[in-house]
Design a protein around this motif. Structure first.
Motif, mmCIF file in Angstrom:
data_model
loop_
_atom_site.group_PDB
_atom_site.id
_atom_site.type_symbol
_atom_site.label_atom_id
_atom_site.label_comp_id
_atom_site.label_asym_id
_atom_site.label_seq_id
_atom_site.Cartn_x
_atom_site.Cartn_y
_atom_site.Cartn_z
ATOM 1 N N ASP A 288 -1.013 -30.267 -26.486
ATOM 2 C CA ASP A 288 -0.668 -29.038 -25.748
ATOM 3 C C ASP A 288 -0.469 -29.297 -24.251
ATOM 4 N N TYR A 289 -0.165 -30.550 -23.908
ATOM 5 C CA TYR A 289 0.158 -30.932 -22.530
ATOM 6 C C TYR A 289 1.337 -31.888 -22.629
ATOM 7 N N PHE A 290 2.434 -31.519 -21.983
ATOM 8 C CA PHE A 290 3.662 -32.283 -22.122
ATOM 9 C C PHE A 290 4.179 -32.683 -20.743
ATOM 10 N N LYS A 291 4.190 -33.976 -20.477
ATOM 11 C CA LYS A 291 4.816 -34.498 -19.264
ATOM 12 C C LYS A 291 6.248 -34.858 -19.616
ATOM 13 N N ILE A 292 7.188 -34.044 -19.174
ATOM 14 C CA ILE A 292 8.596 -34.280 -19.478
ATOM 15 C C ILE A 292 9.258 -34.889 -18.245
ATOM 16 N N LEU A 332 4.430 -30.223 -17.553
ATOM 17 C CA LEU A 332 4.594 -30.876 -16.260
ATOM 18 C C LEU A 332 6.004 -31.437 -16.194
ATOM 19 N N GLY A 333 6.802 -30.939 -15.262
ATOM 20 C CA GLY A 333 8.147 -31.459 -15.063
ATOM 21 C C GLY A 333 8.136 -32.598 -14.069
ATOM 22 N N CYS A 334 8.829 -33.679 -14.407
ATOM 23 C CA CYS A 334 8.854 -34.857 -13.545
ATOM 24 C C CYS A 334 10.287 -35.380 -13.482
ATOM 25 N N GLY A 335 10.700 -35.853 -12.329
ATOM 26 C CA GLY A 335 12.110 -36.183 -12.165
ATOM 27 C C GLY A 335 12.944 -34.949 -12.417
ATOM 28 N N ALA A 336 12.432 -33.819 -11.958
ATOM 29 C CA ALA A 336 12.961 -32.499 -12.318
ATOM 30 C C ALA A 336 13.742 -31.881 -11.176
ATOM 31 N N PRO A 337 14.901 -31.276 -11.449
ATOM 32 C CA PRO A 337 15.531 -30.434 -10.426
ATOM 33 C C PRO A 337 14.539 -29.351 -10.014
ATOM 34 N N VAL A 338 14.122 -29.373 -8.770
ATOM 35 C CA VAL A 338 12.920 -28.632 -8.388
ATOM 36 C C VAL A 338 13.113 -27.122 -8.466
ATOM 37 N N SER A 341 13.765 -25.450 -11.835
ATOM 38 C CA SER A 341 12.645 -25.504 -12.780
ATOM 39 C C SER A 341 11.654 -24.363 -12.592
ATOM 40 N N VAL A 342 11.797 -23.634 -11.500
ATOM 41 C CA VAL A 342 10.826 -22.579 -11.189
ATOM 42 C C VAL A 342 10.832 -21.525 -12.291
ATOM 43 N N GLY A 343 9.626 -21.167 -12.740
ATOM 44 C CA GLY A 343 9.469 -20.186 -13.796
ATOM 45 C C GLY A 343 9.499 -20.780 -15.190
ATOM 46 N N LEU A 344 9.801 -22.090 -15.291
ATOM 47 C CA LEU A 344 9.953 -22.719 -16.607
ATOM 48 C C LEU A 344 8.989 -23.873 -16.830
ATOM 49 N N VAL A 345 8.315 -24.339 -15.782
ATOM 50 C CA VAL A 345 7.284 -25.364 -15.919
ATOM 51 C C VAL A 345 6.016 -24.852 -15.239
ATOM 52 N N ASP A 346 4.888 -25.430 -15.633
ATOM 53 C CA ASP A 346 3.602 -25.021 -15.060
ATOM 54 C C ASP A 346 3.245 -25.832 -13.816
ATOM 55 N N SER A 347 3.568 -27.100 -13.854
ATOM 56 C CA SER A 347 3.377 -27.952 -12.683
ATOM 57 C C SER A 347 4.589 -28.861 -12.576
ATOM 58 N N ILE A 348 4.775 -29.436 -11.387
ATOM 59 C CA ILE A 348 5.966 -30.252 -11.183
ATOM 60 C C ILE A 348 5.647 -31.382 -10.219
ATOM 61 N N ARG A 349 6.202 -32.546 -10.516
ATOM 62 C CA ARG A 349 6.102 -33.638 -9.558
ATOM 63 C C ARG A 349 6.917 -33.270 -8.338
ATOM 64 N N VAL A 350 6.319 -33.363 -7.189
ATOM 65 C CA VAL A 350 6.998 -32.960 -5.955
ATOM 66 C C VAL A 350 7.422 -34.162 -5.111
ATOM 67 N N SER A 351 7.421 -35.339 -5.723
ATOM 68 C CA SER A 351 7.715 -36.541 -4.936
ATOM 69 C C SER A 351 8.164 -37.666 -5.846
#
Length: 441
Positions: A288-292, A332-338, A341-351
Motif C-alpha cells: 500500500d506504498y508505491f514509489k513511482i 510517492l511520485g519521483c522524476g515527476a512533472p511537479v 502531479s498536484v492532487g494525484l500523488v501524496d508525496s513527491i520528490r522535490v529534487s
C-alpha cells in the motif's frame, strides 16, 4: 535578450540594481529549481542524456535569461515579489520566461497566466502564498503526512536480494526503530517494465510482502510505470503500447540501465489494462506504498492512442494508478512533472537524487548528489504541506556518506518525508541515533 517565439509579453517591471532575484521552476523532480540573483546564469543540462531524462524534453531554454515551468517569480529589490503563474498550473504545461535588459525585466508566457504582486522581498513566502491560493482554487484537500519508511536503494542499488530486505526488517525490530513502511526498490523485477516477473533474487516476492506485513510494517515497492526497457518482454511483445513518433515507430524516451528506454502509452486500452493489473496485483498482495519513478516519461510529446496532449495523458495515467491501488494507499511520485502531479500523488520528490558524495560528478545540478538535492528542495520548500508532502530523498547517514551531518540536517529541515536507506546494522552510534531521531515523530 528577447523572448522566444511563441511567448507573449504578460508582465513588465523595473528592478533595483541591488537585491533583485529570479525564481526559476524546473519541470520535473530532477530539474533544477532555485532562486538566482538577477544576472546569474541558471543551471542548464550538461548532456543530451541528462536533458532527456531530467528536464522537459519539449523545452529548450538557452543559457541566458530565465525559463520556468508553470511559475516564475521576480523579487524586484524594491519591496515586492512578482509571481507569474499559469492560470491553471496543474492541468496545463504553460511555460514562463523572463528577458532581462539592464533594470528592465520583460516576462512572457506561452499560455494563460495570472500575475500577483506580493509585498516584501521573501520569494519563498510569496510563492507559498501563491501555492495556498492555487490549492484552494482547485479545491484540493490538505495532503496527508508521509509515513516513515526504509528503502533498499542507497545501500544495495539494483543488486538487492530478498535476504537484504529481511536482514533490515529484523534490524528494525531489534533496534526498535519506528519504521512504518519497508520499501523494496529497483532490483526485484527481471526487467524495466516487466514488474510481475521477478529477478533471480526475488523468486517469492509475494512471500516477502507477507513477511514484511507479518512484522507489523507496511510493504512498499518501486516501479517506473511509464517506462519499458529495450530488453523487456513488454517492449518485445507489445510494441503497439509504446509512445509513437508522429510518423510512426516507438519514441525513444532516454537511456538508463544500459539500455534504451521507451514510454508506455497508458492511453492505449490494452496498456491501461496491463498497468491496472500490475498495480492491483501488488495491492492485493498487501502493498500500500508505491514509489513511482521516472514518471515524466508519461508526459513527453508523442502520438498517443487517445490523441490526448502530454499533460492530460500523464494525469489520466496517474488517475488510473490511483484507481488501481485505492484511496488509502500512499503514492510517492519521483522524476515527476511537479505541478501536473498536484492532487494525484501524496508525496513527491522535490529534487534530484541525493548521493554519498556532495557534488555531482558531471557538474549538472540534476545529477545524483547532495548539492543538487539540496538546491531544488530549498527551491520547492514552499510546496510542502500545501500541494503534497515534500520528499527530499532518503536519509543516508552511514560513515561512508560525505557531509552526512549536513545532509541529515537538510532532511530534517524539509519537514516532509523521512526515508532511511542505510544498512541498519552497519550504522555507527551517531548514524543510528540520528536515524532514530528523524524517524520518530
Amino acid at each position: 535578450m528577447t523572448l522566444s517565439p511563441g511567448f507573449d509579453v504578460v508582465h513588465e517591471l523595473t528592478v533595483s540594481s541591488d537585491g533583485a532575484q529570479v525564481f526559476e521552476h524546473g519541470w520535473q523532480s530532477f530539474s533544477p529549481t532555485s532562486v538566482y540573483p538577477l544576472g546569474t546564469r541558471p543551471h542548464r543540462p550538461t548532456s543530451e542524456r541528462n536533458r532527456m531524462l531530467n528536464y522537459r524534453q519539449s523545452s529548450q531554454p538557452g543559457p541566458d535569461g530565465y525559463f520556468s515551468e508553470g511559475v516564475l517569480s521576480v523579487a524586484d529589490g524594491a519591496g515586492s515579489v512578482h509571481v507569474v503563474a499559469a492560470a491553471d498550473p496543474f492541468t496545463t504545461g504553460v511555460r514562463v520566461q523572463a528577458a532581462v535588459s539592464g533594470s528592465s525585466v520583460v516576462i512572457g508566457a506561452d499560455g494563460p497566466v495570472r500575475v500577483t504582486v506580493v509585498p516584501g522581498d521573501d520569494v519563498q513566502a510569496a510563492l507559498r502564498s501563491w501555492a495556498v491560493s492555487a490549492a484552494s482554487g482547485a479545491g484540493l484537500a490538505a495532503p496527508k503526512p508521509a509515513p516513515t519508511a526504509w528503502c533498499s536503494w542507497y545501500e544495495y542499488w539494483g543488486d538487492v536480494r530478498r535476504e537484504d530486505i529481511v536482514e533490515n526488517l529484523e534490524a528494525m525490530r531489534t533496534l526498535d526503530l519506528p519504521v512504518d513502511v519497508v520499501q523494496i526498490d529497483d532490483g526485484y523485477s527481471a526487467e524495466i517494465g516487466d514488474w510481475l516477473i521477478p529477478s533471480d533474487g526475488f523468486a517469492d516476492l509475494r512471500g516477502l510482502v507477507e513477511t514484511i506485513r507479518g512484522e507489523g510494517r507496511r510493504a512498499g515497492i518501486w516501479l517506473a510505470p511509464f517506462f519499458a526497457g529495450a530488453r523487456s518482454r513488454l517492449a518485445a511483445e507489445h510494441p503497439d503500447w509504446l509512445l509513437r513518433h508522429p510518423h510512426g515507430g516507438p519514441l525513444h524516451a532516454g537511456h538508463n540501465w544500459n539500455q534504451d528506454l521507451y514510454s508506455v502509452d497508458l492511453s492505449h486500452p490494452a496498456a491501461a489494462e496491463w498497468i491496472r493489473t500490475v498495480f492491483s496485483t501488488f495491492a492485493e498482495w498487501g502493498i500500500d506504498y508505491f514509489k513511482i519513478d521516472f514518471i515524466a516519461a508519461g508526459a513527453i510529446p508523442g502520438s498517443r492512442a487517445s490523441g490526448a496532449d502530454p499533460v492530460t495523458a500523464y494525469r489520466d495515467g496517474l488517475r488510473l494508478i490511483r484507481d488501481a491501488v485505492g484511496p488509502s494507499a500512499h503514492i510517492l511520485g519521483c522524476g515527476a512533472p511537479v505541478l501536473p502531479s498536484v492532487g494525484l500523488v501524496d508525496s513527491i520528490r522535490v529534487s534530484a537524487d541525493t548521493g554519498h558524495s556532495f557534488a555531482p560528478e558531471d557538474g549538472d545540478m540534476c545529477s545524483p548528489s547532495q548539492a543538487a538535492a539540496m538546491l531544488s528542495a530549498h527551491g520547492r520548500q514552499f510546496m510542502n504541506g500545501v500541494f503534497f508532502a515534500n520528499d527530499p530523498d532518503c536519509l543516508i547517514v552511514g560513515a561512508k556518506v560525505e557531509n552526512r551531518e549536513a545532509w541529515a540536517t537538510h532532511v530534517e529541515q524539509v519537514g516532509g518525508a523521512v526515508v532511511s536507506s542505510d544498512r541498519l546494522l552497519g550504522l555507527d552510534d551517531w548514524g543510528l541515533a540520528t536515524t532514530r531521531r528523524l524517524l520518530t515523530r
